[in-house]
Design a protein around this motif. Structure first.
Motif, PDB file in Angstrom:
ATOM      1  N   ASP A  83       1.410   3.899  -7.102  1.00 55.25           N
ATOM      2  CA  ASP A  83       0.273   3.298  -6.417  1.00 55.25           C
ATOM      3  C   ASP A  83       0.807   1.997  -5.821  1.00 55.25           C
ATOM      4  O   ASP A  83       1.024   1.018  -6.539  1.00 55.25           O
ATOM      5  N   HIS A  84       1.064   2.010  -4.514  1.00 51.91           N
ATOM      6  CA  HIS A  84       1.739   0.880  -3.877  1.00 51.91           C
ATOM      7  C   HIS A  84       0.938  -0.414  -3.980  1.00 51.91           C
ATOM      8  O   HIS A  84       1.512  -1.487  -4.163  1.00 51.91           O
ATOM      9  N   GLU A  85      -0.361  -0.322  -3.879  1.00 49.56           N
ATOM     10  CA  GLU A  85      -1.190  -1.525  -3.978  1.00 49.56           C
ATOM     11  C   GLU A  85      -1.070  -2.156  -5.353  1.00 49.56           C
ATOM     12  O   GLU A  85      -0.858  -3.362  -5.478  1.00 49.56           O
ATOM     13  N   SER A 143       0.212  -1.144   3.987  1.00 52.40           N
ATOM     14  CA  SER A 143       0.996   0.015   4.410  1.00 52.40           C
ATOM     15  C   SER A 143       0.781   0.232   5.893  1.00 52.40           C
ATOM     16  O   SER A 143      -0.300  -0.039   6.413  1.00 52.40           O
ATOM     17  N   ALA A 144       1.804   0.729   6.564  1.00 50.36           N
ATOM     18  CA  ALA A 144       1.687   1.002   7.995  1.00 50.36           C
ATOM     19  C   ALA A 144       2.638   2.118   8.391  1.00 50.36           C
ATOM     20  O   ALA A 144       3.718   2.262   7.827  1.00 50.36           O
ATOM     21  N   TYR A 145       2.172   2.900   9.364  1.00 52.67           N
ATOM     22  CA  TYR A 145       3.058   3.836  10.050  1.00 52.67           C
ATOM     23  C   TYR A 145       3.502   3.102  11.308  1.00 52.67           C
ATOM     24  O   TYR A 145       2.685   2.525  12.021  1.00 52.67           O
ATOM     25  N   PHE A 163      -5.525   1.858   6.368  1.00 53.33           N
ATOM     26  CA  PHE A 163      -6.651   1.255   5.648  1.00 53.33           C
ATOM     27  C   PHE A 163      -6.802   1.844   4.251  1.00 53.33           C
ATOM     28  O   PHE A 163      -7.207   1.162   3.314  1.00 53.33           O
ATOM     29  N   GLU A 164      -6.522   3.122   4.121  1.00 55.19           N
ATOM     30  CA  GLU A 164      -6.648   3.792   2.834  1.00 55.19           C
ATOM     31  C   GLU A 164      -5.708   4.988   2.848  1.00 55.19           C
ATOM     32  O   GLU A 164      -5.549   5.634   3.884  1.00 55.19           O
TER      33      GLU A 164
END
Length: 161
Positions: free
Chosen positions: A71-73, A80-82, A152-153
């Motif tokens: 769980d990165h958060e 997170s981003a693409y 966002f999620e």
């Protein structure tokens, strides 16, 4: 051509997978810590057979490794981003090696379409993401342009089993 673990040498051609191999893969995707004994019991083969099959899947490069789903958060990487990249033609291998070195990079793909590369990154915050894009990515000479898509999620999908 496929490469061995860590990009070292070519892998042998993959052998066909039977239903037992597929079941072993599903089990290990769901629980990479499953014991050989529990795998053997669930797919109805001996422990020696399960052990040999798992080793063959690793040697053939079907199983690339074992790890934890994070769980990165909660792990301190809440942003997170693409990031899509357009790169100079025929520079994929060079760019890929530089992207592998980026902190927080978790997935890199060469794709077809309006851009060339899709990169998934996880960073502690927006400031770190900004620095990664504006300082690190755009400094790579082969990168012509970038576009950042903020996540966002997100949810990792569990293996179907």
């Amino acid at each position: 051509m496929a490469e061995g673990p860590g990009g070292t040498g070519a892998l042998p051609p993959a052998r066909p997978l039977d239903a037992i191999d597929q079941n072993i893969l599903r089990m290990l995707q769901a629980d990479g810590r499953a014991s050989v004994r529990s795998v053997a019991e669930r797919v109805h083969v001996s422990r020696a057979n399960a052990y040999a099959r798992i080793n063959r899947l690793v040697e053939d490069g079907v199983i690339r490794g074992f790890g934890a789903r994070v769980d990165h958060e909660r792990a301190g990487h809440g942003t997170s981003a693409y990031i899509t990249l357009k790169i100079v033609q025929n520079t994929w291998r060079t760019v890929r090696e530089q992207l592998r070195q980026l902190p927080g990079a978790s997935h890199i793909a060469l794709v077809g379409g309006d851009f060339d590369v899709l990169l998934l990154v996880h960073t502690p915050d927006n400031r770190t993401l900004r620095e990664l894009v504006l300082t690190r990515l755009q400094a790579i000479p082969e990168v012509l342009s970038t576009r950042t898509l903020l996540v966002f999620e997100e949810e990792d999908l569990e293996p179907q089993g």
